[in-house]
Scaffold this motif. Structure first.
Motif, PDB file in Angstrom:
ATOM      1  N   LEU A  61      25.702  41.965 -19.475  1.00  0.00           N
ATOM      2  CA  LEU A  61      25.369  41.217 -18.107  1.00  0.00           C
ATOM      3  C   LEU A  61      26.293  39.931 -17.942  1.00  0.00           C
ATOM      4  CD1 LEU A  61      21.515  40.649 -18.636  1.00  0.00           C
ATOM      5  CD2 LEU A  61      22.481  41.708 -16.884  1.00  0.00           C
ATOM      6  N   GLN A  62      26.678  39.690 -16.659  1.00  0.00           N
ATOM      7  CA  GLN A  62      27.332  38.767 -16.185  1.00  0.00           C
ATOM      8  C   GLN A  62      26.727  37.294 -16.385  1.00  0.00           C
ATOM      9  OE1 GLN A  62      27.535  36.342 -13.449  1.00  0.00           O
ATOM     10  NE2 GLN A  62      29.479  35.743 -13.870  1.00  0.00           N
ATOM     11  N   LEU A  63      27.170  36.355 -17.219  1.00  0.00           N
ATOM     12  CA  LEU A  63      26.727  35.209 -17.293  1.00  0.00           C
ATOM     13  C   LEU A  63      27.397  33.942 -17.452  1.00  0.00           C
ATOM     14  CD1 LEU A  63      24.064  33.384 -17.424  1.00  0.00           C
ATOM     15  CD2 LEU A  63      24.097  33.472 -19.878  1.00  0.00           C
ATOM     16  N   ASP A  64      27.627  32.943 -16.604  1.00  0.00           N
ATOM     17  CA  ASP A  64      28.447  31.790 -16.620  1.00  0.00           C
ATOM     18  C   ASP A  64      27.617  30.758 -17.274  1.00  0.00           C
ATOM     19  OD1 ASP A  64      29.502  29.435 -16.654  1.00  0.00           O
ATOM     20  OD2 ASP A  64      30.489  29.740 -14.584  1.00  0.00           O
ATOM     21  N   VAL A  65      27.886  30.368 -18.633  1.00  0.00           N
ATOM     22  CA  VAL A  65      26.904  29.651 -19.372  1.00  0.00           C
ATOM     23  C   VAL A  65      26.728  28.168 -18.896  1.00  0.00           C
ATOM     24  CG1 VAL A  65      27.387  30.943 -21.521  1.00  0.00           C
ATOM     25  CG2 VAL A  65      28.551  28.871 -20.948  1.00  0.00           C
ATOM     26  N   THR A  66      27.550  27.710 -18.005  1.00  0.00           N
ATOM     27  CA  THR A  66      27.234  26.569 -17.379  1.00  0.00           C
ATOM     28  C   THR A  66      26.171  26.331 -16.205  1.00  0.00           C
ATOM     29  OG1 THR A  66      28.781  26.923 -15.507  1.00  0.00           O
ATOM     30  CG2 THR A  66      29.827  26.061 -17.474  1.00  0.00           C
ATOM     31  N   GLU A  67      25.754  27.788 -15.807  1.00  0.00           N
ATOM     32  CA  GLU A  67      24.611  27.826 -14.762  1.00  0.00           C
ATOM     33  C   GLU A  67      23.293  27.946 -15.387  1.00  0.00           C
ATOM     34  OE1 GLU A  67      25.663  30.955 -12.462  1.00  0.00           O
ATOM     35  OE2 GLU A  67      27.564  30.351 -11.899  1.00  0.00           O
ATOM     36  N   ARG A  68      22.823  26.610 -15.487  1.00  0.00           N
ATOM     37  CA  ARG A  68      21.270  26.707 -16.247  1.00  0.00           C
ATOM     38  C   ARG A  68      20.364  27.481 -15.831  1.00  0.00           C
ATOM     39  NH1 ARG A  68      20.139  20.539 -17.410  1.00  0.00           N
ATOM     40  NH2 ARG A  68      21.974  20.884 -18.694  1.00  0.00           N
ATOM     41  N   GLU A  69      19.929  27.625 -14.461  1.00  0.00           N
ATOM     42  CA  GLU A  69      18.938  28.552 -14.130  1.00  0.00           C
ATOM     43  C   GLU A  69      19.376  29.963 -14.452  1.00  0.00           C
ATOM     44  OE1 GLU A  69      15.789  28.181 -13.281  1.00  0.00           O
ATOM     45  OE2 GLU A  69      16.379  26.063 -13.814  1.00  0.00           O
ATOM     46  N   LYS A  70      20.347  30.256 -14.050  1.00  0.00           N
ATOM     47  CA  LYS A  70      20.983  31.692 -14.258  1.00  0.00           C
ATOM     48  C   LYS A  70      20.562  32.021 -15.887  1.00  0.00           C
ATOM     49  CE  LYS A  70      22.729  35.526 -12.829  1.00  0.00           C
ATOM     50  NZ  LYS A  70      24.364  35.707 -13.153  1.00  0.00           N
ATOM     51  N   CYS A  71      20.924  31.141 -16.579  1.00  0.00           N
ATOM     52  CA  CYS A  71      20.904  31.241 -18.121  1.00  0.00           C
ATOM     53  C   CYS A  71      19.209  31.837 -18.416  1.00  0.00           C
ATOM     54  CB  CYS A  71      21.075  30.445 -18.980  1.00  0.00           C
ATOM     55  SG  CYS A  71      22.863  29.923 -19.208  1.00  0.00           S
ATOM     56  N   ARG A  72      18.354  31.195 -17.788  1.00  0.00           N
ATOM     57  CA  ARG A  72      16.903  31.277 -17.793  1.00  0.00           C
ATOM     58  C   ARG A  72      16.622  32.512 -17.370  1.00  0.00           C
ATOM     59  NH1 ARG A  72      14.801  26.772 -19.706  1.00  0.00           N
ATOM     60  NH2 ARG A  72      12.912  27.751 -19.922  1.00  0.00           N
ATOM     61  N   GLU A  73      17.323  33.176 -15.999  1.00  0.00           N
ATOM     62  CA  GLU A  73      16.894  34.305 -15.576  1.00  0.00           C
ATOM     63  C   GLU A  73      17.422  35.387 -16.441  1.00  0.00           C
ATOM     64  OE1 GLU A  73      18.824  34.544 -11.615  1.00  0.00           O
ATOM     65  OE2 GLU A  73      17.829  32.652 -11.007  1.00  0.00           O
ATOM     66  N   VAL A  74      18.791  35.228 -16.912  1.00  0.00           N
ATOM     67  CA  VAL A  74      19.063  36.221 -17.824  1.00  0.00           C
ATOM     68  C   VAL A  74      18.248  36.476 -19.123  1.00  0.00           C
ATOM     69  CG1 VAL A  74      21.102  36.880 -19.330  1.00  0.00           C
ATOM     70  CG2 VAL A  74      21.461  36.345 -16.834  1.00  0.00           C
ATOM     71  N   ALA A  75      17.719  35.494 -19.657  1.00  0.00           N
ATOM     72  CA  ALA A  75      16.941  35.347 -20.967  1.00  0.00           C
ATOM     73  C   ALA A  75      15.560  35.968 -20.516  1.00  0.00           C
ATOM     74  CB  ALA A  75      16.636  33.946 -21.367  1.00  0.00           C
ATOM     75  N   THR A  76      15.234  35.918 -19.337  1.00  0.00           N
ATOM     76  CA  THR A  76      13.967  36.584 -18.968  1.00  0.00           C
ATOM     77  C   THR A  76      14.198  37.997 -18.718  1.00  0.00           C
ATOM     78  OG1 THR A  76      13.217  34.644 -17.933  1.00  0.00           O
ATOM     79  CG2 THR A  76      12.000  36.594 -17.023  1.00  0.00           C
ATOM     80  N   GLN A  77      15.395  38.351 -18.127  1.00  0.00           N
ATOM     81  CA  GLN A  77      15.421  39.916 -17.854  1.00  0.00           C
ATOM     82  C   GLN A  77      15.824  40.495 -19.164  1.00  0.00           C
ATOM     83  OE1 GLN A  77      19.059  40.233 -15.263  1.00  0.00           O
ATOM     84  NE2 GLN A  77      18.986  42.220 -15.465  1.00  0.00           N
ATOM     85  N   ILE A  78      16.602  40.023 -20.130  1.00  0.00           N
ATOM     86  CA  ILE A  78      16.686  40.730 -21.541  1.00  0.00           C
ATOM     87  C   ILE A  78      15.450  40.718 -22.192  1.00  0.00           C
ATOM     88  CG2 ILE A  78      17.885  40.241 -23.772  1.00  0.00           C
ATOM     89  CD1 ILE A  78      20.189  39.001 -22.271  1.00  0.00           C
ATOM     90  N   GLY A  79      14.726  39.622 -22.187  1.00  0.00           N
ATOM     91  CA  GLY A  79      13.380  39.870 -22.993  1.00  0.00           C
ATOM     92  C   GLY A  79      12.543  40.941 -22.200  1.00  0.00           C
ATOM     93  N   ALA A  80      12.532  41.085 -21.094  1.00  0.00           N
ATOM     94  CA  ALA A  80      11.510  42.470 -20.272  1.00  0.00           C
ATOM     95  C   ALA A  80      12.282  43.771 -20.782  1.00  0.00           C
ATOM     96  CB  ALA A  80      11.629  41.878 -18.840  1.00  0.00           C
ATOM     97  N   THR A  81      13.594  43.776 -20.767  1.00  0.00           N
ATOM     98  CA  THR A  81      14.268  45.097 -20.955  1.00  0.00           C
ATOM     99  C   THR A  81      14.540  45.500 -22.120  1.00  0.00           C
ATOM    100  OG1 THR A  81      16.341  44.166 -20.339  1.00  0.00           O
ATOM    101  CG2 THR A  81      15.135  44.948 -18.386  1.00  0.00           C
ATOM    102  N   MET A  82      14.980  44.534 -22.857  1.00  0.00           N
ATOM    103  CA  MET A  82      15.492  44.912 -24.300  1.00  0.00           C
ATOM    104  C   MET A  82      14.576  44.484 -25.339  1.00  0.00           C
ATOM    105  SD  MET A  82      19.596  43.741 -24.169  1.00  0.00           S
ATOM    106  CE  MET A  82      19.986  44.122 -25.726  1.00  0.00           C
ATOM    107  N   GLY A  83      13.685  43.545 -25.047  1.00  0.00           N
ATOM    108  CA  GLY A  83      12.909  43.127 -25.992  1.00  0.00           C
ATOM    109  C   GLY A  83      13.199  41.629 -26.391  1.00  0.00           C
ATOM    110  N   LYS A  84      12.448  41.199 -27.202  1.00  0.00           N
ATOM    111  CA  LYS A  84      12.556  39.512 -27.446  1.00  0.00           C
ATOM    112  C   LYS A  84      13.856  39.377 -28.462  1.00  0.00           C
ATOM    113  CE  LYS A  84       8.227  37.452 -27.209  1.00  0.00           C
ATOM    114  NZ  LYS A  84       7.126  38.557 -26.733  1.00  0.00           N
ATOM    115  N   VAL A  85      14.642  38.498 -28.044  1.00  0.00           N
ATOM    116  CA  VAL A  85      16.083  38.366 -28.747  1.00  0.00           C
ATOM    117  C   VAL A  85      15.929  37.671 -30.035  1.00  0.00           C
ATOM    118  CG1 VAL A  85      18.210  36.975 -28.598  1.00  0.00           C
ATOM    119  CG2 VAL A  85      17.549  38.176 -26.763  1.00  0.00           C
TER     120      VAL A  85
END
Ligand SMILES: NC(=O)c1ccc[n+]([C@@H]2O[C@H](COP(=O)([O-])OP(=O)(O)OC[C@H]3O[C@@H](n4cnc5c(N)ncnc54)[C@H](O)[C@@H]3O)[C@@H](O)[C@H]2O)c1
Length: 256
Positions: A61-85
Motif C-alpha cells: 500500500l502507498q503510505l506517506d508516514v507524515t500523513e496522520r489521517e492516512k495512517c489511520r485509514e491504512v491501519a483500518t484497511q489492513i486490519g479489515a483485509t489482512m487481520g490484526k497486525v
C-alpha cells in the motif's frame, strides 16, 4: 531456523527500499504475512512482488508516514483485509547532510522534513496501529541509528541526530507503558549500511566512508541483509523477555 514468524501479520514502513525491503523479505521467509508500506507505491509493490514471487505472502500500500489521517485509514484497511497486525517495523526515514550553520532556509527545511518523517512518522504509524498491536500482544521494532547515541564526526544534519535520539526515547517510553499489555518495543541501531540513502555519499565522499570504516571493528560497510537477523529476533518469541532495548548492528562502531 524457519517459520519463526508464522501466524504473524507484519507491517514494514519504507519497505520499498534498502533496509525496509530486506526486513520485509526476511519476515516473509519466516512465514509472516507482510504489508509493505512506502511513500513510493511502485517500490512497495516491487517488494511485495518479490515476496509473492518467492511464495511468500505480501500486500503493498502507498503510505506517506507524515500523513496522520492516512495512517489511520491504512491501519483500518489492513486490519479489515489482512487481520490484526502483530508486528510493526517503523523503518521509513530520510537524511540530509546540512550543518546547522549552513544556509538558513536549507536548515529549516531539513529540520521540518526530517522530524516529519523520522519522528512524527513513527508516532503517526504506531498510534494508528496501537489497538491492533495491543489486541495481538504485538511487537514494535523501530529503526534507530548510531546517531541515537551520538553525532557522527561528519558534515551531518543535526536534525537527523535529534530525530534518531527521539526514536530511542520513544522506544523506551512505549516499552514502559505497553509492557503491561504484552507489547514489546525495541529498536535496532544500524551502522553504515549500503542503501540508496547514502548512495551519493559513497560515490562522492570516500573520505567519509573511510572515516566510518576506520571506526568499525568489523572493517566493512553493512548490507541491508545485516539488519534482517536482529529484526527477526526482535519480532519473534526468541526475544520474549526483551523490551525497551536497542540492538546495535553497526559492525562495532560504538565500541571504539
Ligand atoms: N543506510 C544506513 O546507513 C542507515 C543507518 C542507520 C539508520 N538507517 C535508517 O534505516 C531506515 C531505512 O533507511 P535505508 O538506508 O534503507 O533508506 P532507503 O532510502 O534505501 O529507504 C527508505 C525508504 O523509505 C521510504 N520513505 C521515505 N520517506 C517516506 C515517507 N514519508 N513515508 C513512507 N515512506 C517513506 C522511501 O521511499 C524508501 O523506500 C531509515 O530510518 C534510516 O534512517 C539507515
Amino acid at each position: 531456523m524457519t517459520g519463526l514468524l508464522e501466524q504473524h501479520i507484519a507491517v514494514v514502513t519504507g519497505g520499498g527500499s534498502g533496509i525496509g525491503r530486506a526486513i520485509a523479505l526476511g519476515y516473509a521467509r519466516e512465514g509472516a504475512h507482510v504489508a509493505v508500506l512506502d511513500a513510493d507505491a511502485d517500490a512497495a509493490a516491487a517488494t511485495a512482488k518479490a515476496i509473492t514471487g518467492a511464495r511468500g505472502e505480501a500486500s503493498s500500500l502507498q503510505l506517506d508516514v507524515t500523513e496522520r489521517e492516512k495512517c489511520r485509514e491504512v491501519a483500518t484497511q489492513i486490519g479489515a483485509t489482512m487481520g490484526k497486525v502483530s508486528i510493526l517495523v517503523n523503518n521509513a526515514g530520510i537524511n540530509r547532510r546540512n550543518a546547522f550553520t549552513a544556509d538558513r532556509e536549507a536548515v529549516i527545511k531539513d529540520w521540518q522534513d526530517i522530524m516529519a518523517v523520522n519522528l512524527n512518522g513513527v508516532f503517526n504509524v504506531t498510534h494508528a496501529f496501537l489497538e491492533q498491536l495491543r489486541a495481538t500482544r504485538g511487537r514494535i521494532v523501530n529503526i534507530g541509528s548510531i546517531q541515537s547515541f551520538m553525532h557522527v564526526r561528519t558534515p551531518n544534519s543535526p536534525a537527523y541526530t535529534t530525530s534518531k535520539h527521539g526514536v530511542l526515547g520513544f522506544t523506551r517510553a512505549l516499552a514502559a507503558e505497553l509492557g503491561k499489555d504484552g507489547v514489546r518495543v525495541n529498536a535496532i541501531g544500524p551502522g553504515f549500511i549500503e542503501t540508496p540513502l547514502n548512495e551519493k555519499v559513497r560515490a562522492t565522499n570516500p573520505d567519509l566512508v573511510k572515516m566510518f570504516m576506520d571506526h568499525t571493528p568489523l572493517g566493512r560497510t553493512g548490507k541491508p541483509e545485516d539488519i534482517v537477523g536482529p529484526a527477526i529476533f526482535l519480532a519473534c518469541d526468541l526475544s520474549a523477555y526483551v523490551t525497551g532495548s536497542i540492538v546495535m548492528a553497526d559492525g562495532g562502531y560504538r565500541s571504539i
